[in-house]
Write an enzyme that holds these catalytic residues in place. Sequence first.
Site, PDB file in Angstrom:
ATOM      1  N   LYS A  38       0.840  -1.204   0.000  1.00 18.71           N
ATOM      2  CA  LYS A  38       0.000   0.000   0.000  1.00 18.71           C
ATOM      3  C   LYS A  38       0.874   1.253   0.000  1.00 18.71           C
ATOM      4  O   LYS A  38       0.603   2.217  -0.717  1.00 18.71           O
ATOM      5  CB  LYS A  38      -0.922  -0.004   1.234  1.00 18.71           C
ATOM      6  CG  LYS A  38      -1.997  -1.075   1.159  1.00 18.71           C
ATOM      7  CD  LYS A  38      -2.734  -1.265   2.470  1.00 18.71           C
ATOM      8  CE  LYS A  38      -3.693  -2.451   2.377  1.00 18.71           C
ATOM      9  NZ  LYS A  38      -4.381  -2.759   3.619  1.00 18.71           N
TER      10      LYS A  38
ATOM     11  N   GLN B 119      -4.283  -1.171   9.870  1.00 14.20           N
ATOM     12  CA  GLN B 119      -4.199  -2.503   9.263  1.00 14.20           C
ATOM     13  C   GLN B 119      -4.768  -3.566  10.213  1.00 14.20           C
ATOM     14  O   GLN B 119      -4.388  -3.623  11.381  1.00 14.20           O
ATOM     15  CB  GLN B 119      -2.726  -2.820   8.924  1.00 14.20           C
ATOM     16  CG  GLN B 119      -2.522  -4.135   8.214  1.00 14.20           C
ATOM     17  CD  GLN B 119      -3.183  -4.198   6.838  1.00 14.20           C
ATOM     18  OE1 GLN B 119      -3.109  -3.263   6.044  1.00 14.20           O
ATOM     19  NE2 GLN B 119      -3.865  -5.295   6.546  1.00 14.20           N
TER      20      GLN B 119
ATOM     21  N   ASP C  68     -10.688   2.995   4.233  1.00  7.91           N
ATOM     22  CA  ASP C  68     -10.968   1.562   4.123  1.00  7.91           C
ATOM     23  C   ASP C  68     -12.472   1.312   3.944  1.00  7.91           C
ATOM     24  O   ASP C  68     -12.884   0.212   3.573  1.00  7.91           O
ATOM     25  CB  ASP C  68     -10.525   0.856   5.419  1.00  7.91           C
ATOM     26  CG  ASP C  68      -9.358  -0.098   5.183  1.00  7.91           C
ATOM     27  OD1 ASP C  68      -9.115  -0.439   4.012  1.00  7.91           O
ATOM     28  OD2 ASP C  68      -8.719  -0.493   6.174  1.00  7.91           O
TER      29      ASP C  68
END
Length: 285
Positions: A53, A97, A120
Amino acid sequence: MSVNILNGKQLAQRLRMEMKDEVDQLVQDGIKPKLTVVLVGNNPASLSYVKGKEKAAKEAGILADVIRLPDSTSEKELLRLIQQLNEDDTVHGILVQLPLPEHIREQLVITAISPNKDVDGFHPVNIGKMMTGEDTFLPCTPYGIMTMLDAYDIEIEGKHAVVIGRSNIVGKPVGQLLLNRNATVTYCHSRTKNLKQYTEQADILIAAIGKANVITKDYIKKGAVVIDVGINRLEDGSLTGDVDMEGAMEKASHITPVPGGVGPMTIAMLLKNTIDAAKGLNRVE
Ligand code: NDP
């Protein structure tokens, strides 16, 4: 009938190049899109996802900051950090994460992120907006799947989409997005009895299970569009999906490879959400 490979890698590359131009323009206008990724602990898969990412963000000209915290970080410390990032005007996107260490409540952390920086797309406010069909930050994997279906001109309206998997990050939201686009949606999961009776009716089959090659050609209707979300590591270290690709290619009209299908699209959509956040889109006041 020959099968069409849905090349997520190539499509994601193209999208990322277009996004780079968009970022360059934003920078010229005085906005520097910035993504902050928070990584707690040393889960090897998480480390590799975060690296991917960070690299993709930087290549697109997005500032990417990774905050690495030890496994021993308390829930309170993590929540305090999120609060600081929420208040920091230079940060447009925040990604924590997952999975988090067991002593930290994941849902509490997700809800602590400002919905305006929730790139997200996991915040309950944004999930609610997705369900009612409002513009919002969509969860990256389902968003990537929809973008890929559209890029390949695959008709969704009126089709029977069967989603195997009902996680909050893949199965449930992708079914909802397909429903929003007028597909008829069936969800299957580990308690579904006689899975095959559903999958063999699917015009669009989404496999988000996490078990290598369990969807064999017998499960697939002739001419179906098969989207393989699964990422499974075999003993020899190679990656494979949930679908037995070789067999499925005899039946499917379109299929995503693993790797190189849904995975790269997921990262591209994270960048898209970050750019949209920097542009001030999807705000909840
Ligand atoms: P989860 O483990 O959270 O969910 C798996 C789902 O599959 C569950 O709903 C489970 O049912 C269902 N399931 C398990 N076994 C069966 C079975 N034998 N028959 C039918 N359904 C079954 O996984 P995720 O949704 O997070 O991820 C799914 C896969 O996608 C994983 O391989 C993951 O690595 C991959 N992934 C890939 C991404 C990408 O970018 N390509 C991004 C995110 C995930 P139940 O709810 O009853 O337990």
